[in-house]
Design an enzyme around this catalytic site. Structure first.
Site, PDB file in Angstrom:
ATOM      1  N   CYS A   2     -49.158  10.752  72.808  1.00 46.15           N
ATOM      2  CA  CYS A   2     -48.041  10.268  71.994  1.00 46.15           C
ATOM      3  C   CYS A   2     -48.520   9.529  70.748  1.00 46.15           C
ATOM      4  O   CYS A   2     -47.880   9.602  69.688  1.00 46.15           O
ATOM      5  CB  CYS A   2     -47.142   9.366  72.828  1.00 46.15           C
ATOM      6  SG  CYS A   2     -48.008   8.019  73.677  1.00 46.15           S
ATOM      7  N   CYS A   3     -49.653   8.814  70.850  1.00 43.12           N
ATOM      8  CA  CYS A   3     -50.057   7.931  69.753  1.00 43.12           C
ATOM      9  C   CYS A   3     -50.581   8.648  68.507  1.00 43.12           C
ATOM     10  O   CYS A   3     -50.191   8.291  67.387  1.00 43.12           O
ATOM     11  CB  CYS A   3     -51.098   6.926  70.246  1.00 43.12           C
ATOM     12  SG  CYS A   3     -50.494   5.771  71.500  1.00 43.12           S
ATOM     13  N   HIS A  39     -40.633  -1.667  79.174  1.00 46.07           N
ATOM     14  CA  HIS A  39     -41.548  -0.812  78.419  1.00 46.07           C
ATOM     15  C   HIS A  39     -41.403  -1.116  76.933  1.00 46.07           C
ATOM     16  O   HIS A  39     -40.326  -1.010  76.362  1.00 46.07           O
ATOM     17  CB  HIS A  39     -41.205   0.652  78.707  1.00 46.07           C
ATOM     18  CG  HIS A  39     -42.181   1.645  78.183  1.00 46.07           C
ATOM     19  ND1 HIS A  39     -42.158   2.079  76.874  1.00 46.07           N
ATOM     20  CD2 HIS A  39     -43.198   2.308  78.788  1.00 46.07           C
ATOM     21  CE1 HIS A  39     -43.122   2.971  76.694  1.00 46.07           C
ATOM     22  NE2 HIS A  39     -43.771   3.129  77.846  1.00 46.07           N
ATOM     23  N   HIS A  64     -37.020  12.801  79.705  1.00 49.59           N
ATOM     24  CA  HIS A  64     -37.308  12.706  78.271  1.00 49.59           C
ATOM     25  C   HIS A  64     -36.619  13.778  77.434  1.00 49.59           C
ATOM     26  O   HIS A  64     -37.055  14.063  76.314  1.00 49.59           O
ATOM     27  CB  HIS A  64     -38.822  12.777  78.013  1.00 49.59           C
ATOM     28  CG  HIS A  64     -39.570  11.549  78.419  1.00 49.59           C
ATOM     29  ND1 HIS A  64     -39.896  11.271  79.720  1.00 49.59           N
ATOM     30  CD2 HIS A  64     -40.078  10.512  77.687  1.00 49.59           C
ATOM     31  CE1 HIS A  64     -40.564  10.135  79.793  1.00 49.59           C
ATOM     32  NE2 HIS A  64     -40.685   9.637  78.571  1.00 49.59           N
ATOM     33  N   GLU A  96     -46.697  -0.366  80.947  1.00 52.89           N
ATOM     34  CA  GLU A  96     -46.792  -0.451  79.474  1.00 52.89           C
ATOM     35  C   GLU A  96     -45.748  -1.415  78.897  1.00 52.89           C
ATOM     36  O   GLU A  96     -45.088  -1.132  77.900  1.00 52.89           O
ATOM     37  CB  GLU A  96     -46.626   0.940  78.847  1.00 52.89           C
ATOM     38  CG  GLU A  96     -47.639   1.957  79.342  1.00 52.89           C
ATOM     39  CD  GLU A  96     -47.490   3.314  78.706  1.00 52.89           C
ATOM     40  OE1 GLU A  96     -48.501   3.921  78.331  1.00 52.89           O
ATOM     41  OE2 GLU A  96     -46.343   3.783  78.578  1.00 52.89           O
ATOM     42  N   GLY A 125     -34.049   7.713  79.800  1.00 49.07           N
ATOM     43  CA  GLY A 125     -34.985   6.678  80.206  1.00 49.07           C
ATOM     44  C   GLY A 125     -35.846   6.172  79.070  1.00 49.07           C
ATOM     45  O   GLY A 125     -36.352   5.054  79.124  1.00 49.07           O
ATOM     46  N   CYS A 133     -48.493   3.045  69.868  1.00 48.89           N
ATOM     47  CA  CYS A 133     -47.093   3.435  69.648  1.00 48.89           C
ATOM     48  C   CYS A 133     -46.172   2.219  69.601  1.00 48.89           C
ATOM     49  O   CYS A 133     -45.154   2.235  68.903  1.00 48.89           O
ATOM     50  CB  CYS A 133     -46.624   4.393  70.738  1.00 48.89           C
ATOM     51  SG  CYS A 133     -47.140   6.106  70.501  1.00 48.89           S
TER      52      CYS A 133
END
Length: 647
Positions: free
Chosen positions: A409-410, A264, A146, A316, A196, A334
């Protein structure tokens, strides 16, 4: 009026798009003003405390501290490589909020975090605390590391900070990191791969729009073009013993060749948002055609009634075409945000109202359900059906509101969308102004400025009053929502005969200050039938009113009736009622249904054609907007309700 727009997308003068973001957009009252007020005063204001408690800010302090091997320096706090991105998303949200309404206290918080982020950057421009505090080498774990994903969120935060404050402090940090990335990735350079998790693509285009540096645009194009060539190797990354396959990260086919959204969901839609940004700035017709094709596939085969996307908990991910189970819907918050980002860029690119139709549906339903009414609690996943006694695995992916997540993250993502929401309301072109969404406020671009007054989504009346206009003709375009089957349009009280054109009602004339255009959208409650190929909800119906999807929540039903124990009577009339006392002020819908007989005492299956006995009397059902569910005591909920057999 010719000042550049303050929002997340600022097209260059050479962009090949039909529409441009408006230069003036202020939400000043009504539904979205209240949601944004809570976001500003509760969610954004509480962000630094949450980030401190989770260790995100501690990572930057540790990365900034001089240390030598073996001196006991603090390590990385948290479970995920991408935790820096939570800080960047909060920064972006806070900056858009400052652009909307100055707040000295928030401004001080922002500058303190900017200083902390800048202090953690290496001299070569690299910035990722997970790798700086660990023993892994940078750029060796492209699948799961990431690094480029976090860099993208840093760039977007820096753009927001620069546009809101005029400062270059964070923008300089982002540019140094972008220069470092450009030195590592590209033809003939050290690394030939992609991240990714797409995100850097859209961010690099926006950085190009801000700095005018073509290298940023070229690097974005490189990353978009290299994806789909199998450069990601999951097995080479430590910490993951499962290989999701190349489709998971959209590395199975180039964007221009893909014919379906897959893998994803957030990664897919962030990639497509970046590709749409690239198409806008390059005018690439092949890329635009691919984007239109993929958006169409998403909407027609893989989108829930709420606008949510991503049906599978496993990875996801998007499921197969028409694989849209209500009870197992993952529909990450998200992913709804990513859908809005992608659709907005397509609306600007093409000028077509259908993209803003989906934005409206997603904002009011699939997205907003993820945000607690109190601004303190969140949903990571957003199912359309929850049973009274759910057996859920522990963790973030439960259908119960949570103050924060281990994988957070959300929440900051939702904060930044709400803070920047005015940007998605209106646009301009050479002929005038377009209203994509309806919210009380002031909007304008070029030489046309209007004030909008409405109680949308509770009422369908939208009044647009001209504030500034030139002495030449202009076109005011109002989106006619696809759910609306009856409307009226008047200009200064006189009925207009304008017919919808690709989803737009257009009024062209020489406007003068004080002119009024009034659109009235009929909003009777309605029943909606699912697509026939969605097996999971065949034989069911859902309640909708205006742009809102409704649900049955157990706490609202007589005697605590479980929504799973009733079948909807489609012949009974639907009624609605204003409830200012409930869930922050809503409109409820009343329906009727038949209670189901008690479960069989033994084998539950019966011969085909067997019908349950008709009850003596129907039961009254109360439906609330889906976005408001799970804000009270726990209980069952469902959107799709089985229809009673009345033959």
């Amino acid at each position: 009026m010719n000042a550049p727009p303050l929002g997340p997308v600022r097209l260059t003068p050479d962009a090949v798009t039909t529409l441009h973001p408006a230069t003036l957009a202020r939400i000043e009252g009504g539904f979205w003003a209240e949601r944004r007020r809570v976001n500003a005063k509760v969610s954004v204001a509480g962000g630094p405390e949450r980030l401190e408690a989770a260790g995100n800010l501690a990572n930057f302090r540790a990365a900034a501290a001089p240390s030598t091997p073996g001196d006991g320096a603090p390590g990385f706090s948290g479970d995920f490589q991408f935790q820096d991105s939570d800080v960047y998303k909060w920064l972006e949200a806070a900056c858009w909020q400052l652009a909307d309404s100055p707040d000295p206290g928030l401004a001080d918080e922002v500058e303190a975090v900017v200083t902390l982020v800048a202090s953690a950057q290496r001299e070569d421009g690299y910035l990722q605390t997970y790798f700086q505090l660990g023993d892994a080498e940078p750029w060796t774990e492209l699948g799961w590391g990431h690094e480029l994903y976090c860099a993208g969120h840093l760039m977007q935060a820096a753009v927001a900070h620069h546009r809101a404050t005029g400062s270059h402090r964070l923008l300089d940090v982002a540019r140094r990191f972008a220069d470092h990335i450009d030195s590592v990735f590209g033809p003939g350079k050290e690394r030939d791969g992609v991240c990714g998790h797409p995100e850097v693509e859209t961010a690099l285009v926006e950085l190009y729009r801000t700095t005018g540096e073509p290298r940023h645009l070229n690097l974005a194009a490189h990353f978009v073009d290299r994806r789909g060539h199998g450069t990601l190797a999951a097995g080479a990354d430590r910490g993951h013993d499962r290989d999701p396959g190349p489709a998971y990260w959209q590395d199975h086919l180039p964007v221009r060749e893909a014919d379906e959204v897959t893998g994803h969901a957030v990664r897919q839609l962030y990639l497509l948002a970046g590709a749409a940004d690239l198409a806008a700035e390059t005018g690439d017709p092949g890329l635009r055609a691919a984007l239109e094709r993929l958006w169409r596939d998403m909407v027609t085969t893989k989108t829930y009634l709420t606008g949510g996307v991503g049906s599978r908990h496993d990875w996801e991910s998007f499921g197969d075409a028409h694989e849209l189970p209500a009870d197992r819907a993952y529909t990450e918050t998200c992913a709804a945000i990513a859908s809005v980002h992608f659709s907005w860029r397509m609306a600007l690119l093409t000028g077509e109202a259908r993209y803003s139709d989906l934005i409206e549906r997603t904002l009011f339903n699939g997205f907003l359900a993820g945000v607690g009414i109190d601004g303190l609690t969140w949903l990571y996943v957003n199912p359309l059906h929850l049973r009274a006694r759910p057996h859920e695995r522990p963790g973030d992916q439960t259908a119960h509101r949570t103050p924060w997540f281990r994988c957070a993250c959300c929440p900051p993502n939702a904060m930044r969308l709400l803070a920047s929401l005015p940007h998605y309301v209106t646009s301009t072109d050479a002929n005038g102004l377009q209203l994509h969404q309806y919210a009380t406020g002031t909007y304008g671009g070029g030489d046309l400025t209007v004030a909008v007054s409405t109680d949308y989504p509770w009422q369908g009346a939208v009044t647009v009053t001209v504030q500034e206009a030139p002495e030449t003709g202009r076109t005011l375009s109002l989106r006619l929502p696809s759910w609306c089957t009856e409307h009226t349009l008047t200009v200064d009280g006189t009925p207009a005969t304008t017919r919808a054109e690709n989803g737009w009602l257009r009024v062209t004339r020489v406007f003068a200050p004080g002119d009024t255009v009034r659109l009235t959208l009929a909003m009777p409650p309605r029943l909606t039938t699912p697509p026939p190929r969605v097996d999971a909800v065949r034989g069911c119906a859902a309640v909708e009113r205006g742009p809102l999807v409704y649900c049955l929540e157990q706490t609202d039903q007589p005697d605590g009736l479980d929504p799973d124990d009733v079948a909807l009577d489609p012949s009974a009339p639907l009624a609605h009622e204003d409830r200012p006392d409930l869930l922050g002020g809503i409109v409820t819908v009343t329906a009727y249904g038949d209670p189901l007989p008690a479960p069989a005492d033994g084998w539950p299956y019966a011969p085909h054609g067997t019908r349950p006995p008709r009850p003596d009397r129907p039961v009254e059902l109360t439906a609330i907007p889906y976005y408001a569910w799970a804000n009270r005591e726990p209980g069952a909920m469902r959107v799709w309700i089985p229809v009673a057999d009345r033959d």
